[in-house]
Design a protein around this motif. Structure first.
Motif, PDB file in Angstrom:
ATOM      1  N   ARG A  58       0.660  -1.229  -0.092  1.00  6.30           N
ATOM      2  CA  ARG A  58       0.209  -0.006  -0.081  1.00  6.30           C
ATOM      3  C   ARG A  58       0.910   1.220  -0.075  1.00  6.30           C
ATOM      4  O   ARG A  58       2.184   1.206   0.385  1.00  6.30           O
ATOM      5  N   ILE A  59       0.229   2.269  -0.353  1.00 10.33           N
ATOM      6  CA  ILE A  59       1.019   3.755  -0.113  1.00 10.33           C
ATOM      7  C   ILE A  59       0.383   4.524   0.752  1.00 10.33           C
ATOM      8  O   ILE A  59      -0.772   4.801   0.520  1.00 10.33           O
ATOM      9  N   LEU A  60       1.252   5.008   1.672  1.00 13.59           N
ATOM     10  CA  LEU A  60       0.789   5.956   2.669  1.00 13.59           C
ATOM     11  C   LEU A  60       1.183   7.105   2.140  1.00 13.59           C
ATOM     12  O   LEU A  60       2.308   7.318   1.606  1.00 13.59           O
ATOM     13  N   TRP A  61       0.202   8.386   2.161  1.00 13.01           N
ATOM     14  CA  TRP A  61       0.591   9.532   1.459  1.00 13.01           C
ATOM     15  C   TRP A  61      -0.097  10.523   2.640  1.00 13.01           C
ATOM     16  O   TRP A  61      -1.285  10.642   2.877  1.00 13.01           O
ATOM     17  N   GLY A  62       0.672  11.616   2.971  1.00 11.85           N
ATOM     18  CA  GLY A  62       0.304  12.342   4.064  1.00 11.85           C
ATOM     19  C   GLY A  62       1.012  13.673   4.013  1.00 11.85           C
ATOM     20  O   GLY A  62       1.824  13.924   3.055  1.00 11.85           O
ATOM     21  N   GLY A  63       0.642  14.624   4.889  1.00 11.59           N
ATOM     22  CA  GLY A  63       1.260  15.749   4.897  1.00 11.59           C
ATOM     23  C   GLY A  63       0.314  17.020   4.357  1.00 11.59           C
ATOM     24  O   GLY A  63      -0.771  16.716   4.348  1.00 11.59           O
ATOM     25  N   TYR A  64       1.287  17.895   3.858  1.00 15.28           N
ATOM     26  CA  TYR A  64       0.738  19.293   3.149  1.00 15.28           C
ATOM     27  C   TYR A  64       0.184  20.055   4.099  1.00 15.28           C
ATOM     28  O   TYR A  64       0.551  21.184   4.555  1.00 15.28           O
ATOM     29  N   ASP A  65      -1.303  19.818   4.602  1.00 15.23           N
ATOM     30  CA  ASP A  65      -1.955  20.545   5.461  1.00 15.23           C
ATOM     31  C   ASP A  65      -1.475  20.544   7.098  1.00 15.23           C
ATOM     32  O   ASP A  65      -1.216  19.183   7.425  1.00 15.23           O
ATOM     33  N   ALA A  66      -1.297  21.608   7.653  1.00 12.32           N
ATOM     34  CA  ALA A  66      -0.789  21.598   8.953  1.00 12.32           C
ATOM     35  C   ALA A  66      -1.666  22.627   9.935  1.00 12.32           C
ATOM     36  O   ALA A  66      -1.761  23.801   9.417  1.00 12.32           O
ATOM     37  N   VAL A  67      -2.652  21.679  10.280  1.00  8.59           N
ATOM     38  CA  VAL A  67      -3.708  22.503  11.058  1.00  8.59           C
ATOM     39  C   VAL A  67      -3.654  22.944  12.612  1.00  8.59           C
ATOM     40  O   VAL A  67      -3.537  22.042  13.249  1.00  8.59           O
ATOM     41  N   TYR A  68      -3.564  24.441  12.816  1.00 10.55           N
ATOM     42  CA  TYR A  68      -3.596  24.569  14.291  1.00 10.55           C
ATOM     43  C   TYR A  68      -4.819  25.163  14.507  1.00 10.55           C
ATOM     44  O   TYR A  68      -5.495  25.782  14.120  1.00 10.55           O
ATOM     45  N   PRO A  69      -5.451  24.433  15.699  1.00 11.12           N
ATOM     46  CA  PRO A  69      -6.890  24.813  16.172  1.00 11.12           C
ATOM     47  C   PRO A  69      -6.526  26.010  17.306  1.00 11.12           C
ATOM     48  O   PRO A  69      -5.721  26.135  18.065  1.00 11.12           O
ATOM     49  N   TYR A  70      -7.629  26.891  17.158  1.00  4.04           N
ATOM     50  CA  TYR A  70      -7.330  28.294  17.953  1.00  4.04           C
ATOM     51  C   TYR A  70      -7.278  27.747  19.482  1.00  4.04           C
ATOM     52  O   TYR A  70      -8.470  26.894  19.823  1.00  4.04           O
ATOM     53  N   GLY A  71      -6.648  28.224  20.304  1.00  3.07           N
ATOM     54  CA  GLY A  71      -6.649  27.923  21.452  1.00  3.07           C
ATOM     55  C   GLY A  71      -5.715  26.953  21.973  1.00  3.07           C
ATOM     56  O   GLY A  71      -5.417  26.532  23.078  1.00  3.07           O
ATOM     57  N   PHE A 107       5.615  29.684  22.848  1.00  6.03           N
ATOM     58  CA  PHE A 107       4.569  30.376  22.022  1.00  6.03           C
ATOM     59  C   PHE A 107       3.808  31.470  22.841  1.00  6.03           C
ATOM     60  O   PHE A 107       3.732  31.151  24.124  1.00  6.03           O
ATOM     61  N   PRO A 108       3.481  32.689  22.539  1.00  4.46           N
ATOM     62  CA  PRO A 108       2.766  33.495  23.024  1.00  4.46           C
ATOM     63  C   PRO A 108       1.321  33.005  23.255  1.00  4.46           C
ATOM     64  O   PRO A 108       0.580  32.193  22.769  1.00  4.46           O
ATOM     65  N   PRO A 109       0.466  33.822  24.184  1.00  2.00           N
ATOM     66  CA  PRO A 109      -0.887  33.564  24.397  1.00  2.00           C
ATOM     67  C   PRO A 109      -1.682  33.798  23.219  1.00  2.00           C
ATOM     68  O   PRO A 109      -1.438  34.576  22.268  1.00  2.00           O
ATOM     69  N   GLU A 110      -3.059  33.244  23.549  1.00  2.00           N
ATOM     70  CA  GLU A 110      -3.921  33.796  22.324  1.00  2.00           C
ATOM     71  C   GLU A 110      -4.385  34.905  22.705  1.00  2.00           C
ATOM     72  O   GLU A 110      -4.289  35.605  23.649  1.00  2.00           O
ATOM     73  N   PRO A 111      -4.799  35.707  21.657  1.00  2.00           N
ATOM     74  CA  PRO A 111      -4.998  35.642  20.303  1.00  2.00           C
ATOM     75  C   PRO A 111      -3.593  35.492  19.459  1.00  2.00           C
ATOM     76  O   PRO A 111      -3.766  35.314  18.296  1.00  2.00           O
ATOM     77  N   PHE A 112      -2.520  35.817  20.088  1.00  2.00           N
ATOM     78  CA  PHE A 112      -1.143  36.157  19.414  1.00  2.00           C
ATOM     79  C   PHE A 112      -0.679  34.887  18.764  1.00  2.00           C
ATOM     80  O   PHE A 112      -0.100  34.943  17.686  1.00  2.00           O
ATOM     81  N   ALA A 113      -0.977  33.761  19.275  1.00  2.00           N
ATOM     82  CA  ALA A 113      -0.493  32.285  18.872  1.00  2.00           C
ATOM     83  C   ALA A 113      -1.199  32.186  17.515  1.00  2.00           C
ATOM     84  O   ALA A 113      -0.563  31.914  16.601  1.00  2.00           O
ATOM     85  N   TRP A 114      -2.529  32.190  17.451  1.00  2.81           N
ATOM     86  CA  TRP A 114      -3.166  32.155  16.304  1.00  2.81           C
ATOM     87  C   TRP A 114      -2.963  32.964  15.345  1.00  2.81           C
ATOM     88  O   TRP A 114      -2.764  32.642  14.077  1.00  2.81           O
TER      89      TRP A 114
END
Length: 472
Positions: free
Chosen positions: A312-325, A429-436
């Motif tokens: 099988r081929i594993l295919w991952g990456g590209y999007d890196a999603v940071y959730p607010y907070g 990392f700074p606190p929110e909302p600065f980190a976001w």
């Protein structure tokens, strides 16, 4: 893009199960009982991923008489250790470039320690009979744009200058396409010895079995709720009991640390992956890939891809999603819009495989820190040690981190604790909302750099000067 094109690509996801391929295994080990009542031990390990498992196992190897207890909030290997791509890399610094930019005076030592660490993993897999499809395949960084070709040449020249190029070779377009056929490949940088492929969940389960064999006591479904000094040791409260320990090693990584001052040093970033159905002999022949190397392209928003033991081929990456907070929540583990984007990219890389379908699609949080490689430390007068911030390259490096935590708890100076990498910390990392705001601006800037021949804008250059180093 033609309207029908996306429909054709997303049709490949119709039967994809929304869970990690590795964890979708009928042979996964039974869950061990939760801790109840009061327990005592010499060393309490918190976390049942690679970090905690290696710490518990090596602690018993160093001292078989040490009473080691490991607690895991859910099941061993259920989080990043059972959801990653299975790339076991020798690098302790998230690649030579990152290590060289941060610790130029000790990069040779770090590379040597990383190579020894990968050898030790291979040896442990053999010694404990861990059936995790460990295969020393090597890896290739692939250029898909003309400007990336020169970047790979420069990286190869730098490795040669430092005498770190053993087993590393530059591949031109014909040479890289002879290894894996894709119309997008323009060049490659091949590391023949420094990368292994494995089944990540089976590695975690095998380490669990090895720990039990060595006498480690393990309790699953036992989250650690609090950490406080107790006499000359530490006390940890769990839902159904308490543990008193002389020392505590924290392998909680992406989850909030029991040492609160450590929390600002990491943020969760969600990564996503797809797994194809097994390739037929004709499909495998269409793309080559006879050496089974692990591959990654060299854009800021990069893809990583590899073959499994059953083709099988594993295919991952590209999007890196940071959730607010910065909260770690199960609702972020499944992201259909990212799956659709990954499927589109997959068939652009491998048009000869059109018609292939994906069997699994999943995501999960990675503990990211601002220097892109692990950091270490102690708390409560040296009775507690922690390691975190592996930033997606922890399959191999967590074993090194386990050694560091045990060295720190012993209070002895070792070749590892003497490293500047171990003695220093990343910027928090700074606190929110600065980190976001900062992370969002950084992601936007990295995307623009990919579209502008790699040129970094003033924001990215400022981060570089501050040592934040968001370069992948």
């Amino acid at each position: 893009m033609a309207p029908g094109a996306m429909n054709r690509w997303t049709a490949s996801l119709a039967d994809a199960r929304p869970l990690s391929f590795w964890l979708d295994d009928p042979d996964r080990p039974p869950v061990l009982p939760a801790l109840t009542g009061t327990e005592q031990c010499d060393l309490l390990v918190v976390g049942g991923g690679y970090s905690g498992l290696w710490t518990a196992l090596i602690a018993k190897e160093r001292d078989p008489d040490r009473d080691v207890l490991l607690i895991e909030g859910r099941e061993v290997g259920w989080a990043a250790s059972g959801r990653n791509g299975g790339f076991c890399d020798a690098s302790l610094t998230h690649g030579l470039d990152n290590g060289l930019s941060r610790w130029p005076r000790e990069i040779g030592r770090l590379e040597e320690l990383g190579a020894r660490n990968l050898d030790a993993i291979e040896e442990a897999v053999a010694r404990y009979g861990i059936d995790c499809a460990f295969e020393r395949t090597g890896g290739i960084d692939v250029a898909t744009e003309p400007y990336q070709v020169e970047e790979l040449r420069t990286r190869h020249r730098e490795a040669q200058r430092l005498g770190l190029d053993g087993g590393v070779e530059f591949l031109d377009e014909d040479e890289v396409r002879a290894v894996v056929r894709s119309p997008l490949f323009r060049a490659g940088l091949r590391d023949r010895h420094g990368v292994a492929m494995l089944n990540p969940a089976q590695l975690a389960w095998g380490l669990k079995a090895a720990c039990l064999e060595r006498g480690v006591r393990i309790h699953e479904r036992t989250p650690a709720l609090s950490l406080v000094p107790r006499g000359t040791g530490m006390g940890v409260r769990t839902p159904y009991g308490r543990v008193s320990a002389r020392h505590v090693a924290l392998g909680t990584n992406v989850f909030p640390s029991l040492v609160k001052r450590v929390r600002p040093y990491t943020v969760p970033v969600y990564d996503y992956a797809l797994m194809t159905e097994p390739l037929t002999a004709g499909q495998r022949a269409a793309i080559g890939w006879h050496g089974r190397e692990g591959l990654s392209d060299t854009a800021n928003r990069f893809h990583y891809f590899r073959l499994t033991a059953d083709d099988r081929i594993l295919w991952g990456g590209y999007d890196a999603v940071y959730p607010y907070g910065g909260r770690v929540r199960a609702e972020h583990d499944d992201r259909p819009e990212t799956y659709a984007r990954l499927a589109e990219h997959f068939f652009r890389y491998f048009p000869a495989l059109e018609g292939l379908r994906f069997s699994h699609a999943w995501g999960g949080a990675i503990d990211t820190c601002s220097r892109f490689s692990a950091f270490f430390g102690t708390a409560h007068r040296g009775r507690v040690a922690y390691a975190a911030g592996y930033t997606g390259l922890g399959v191999g490096a967590t074993r090194f981190g386990a050694e560091v935590m045990l060295d720190l708890l012993s209070g002895e100076q070792t070749e590892r604790t003497a490293l500047e990498m171990v003695r220093s910390k990343p910027l928090p990392f700074p606190p929110e909302p600065f980190a976001w705001a900062g992370i969002s601006l950084t992601k936007w800037s990295l995307a623009r750099a990919d579209e502008n021949r790699g040129h970094r804008n003033p924001w990215l250059r400022t981060l570089d000067r501050l040592g934040l180093g968001f370069d992948s």
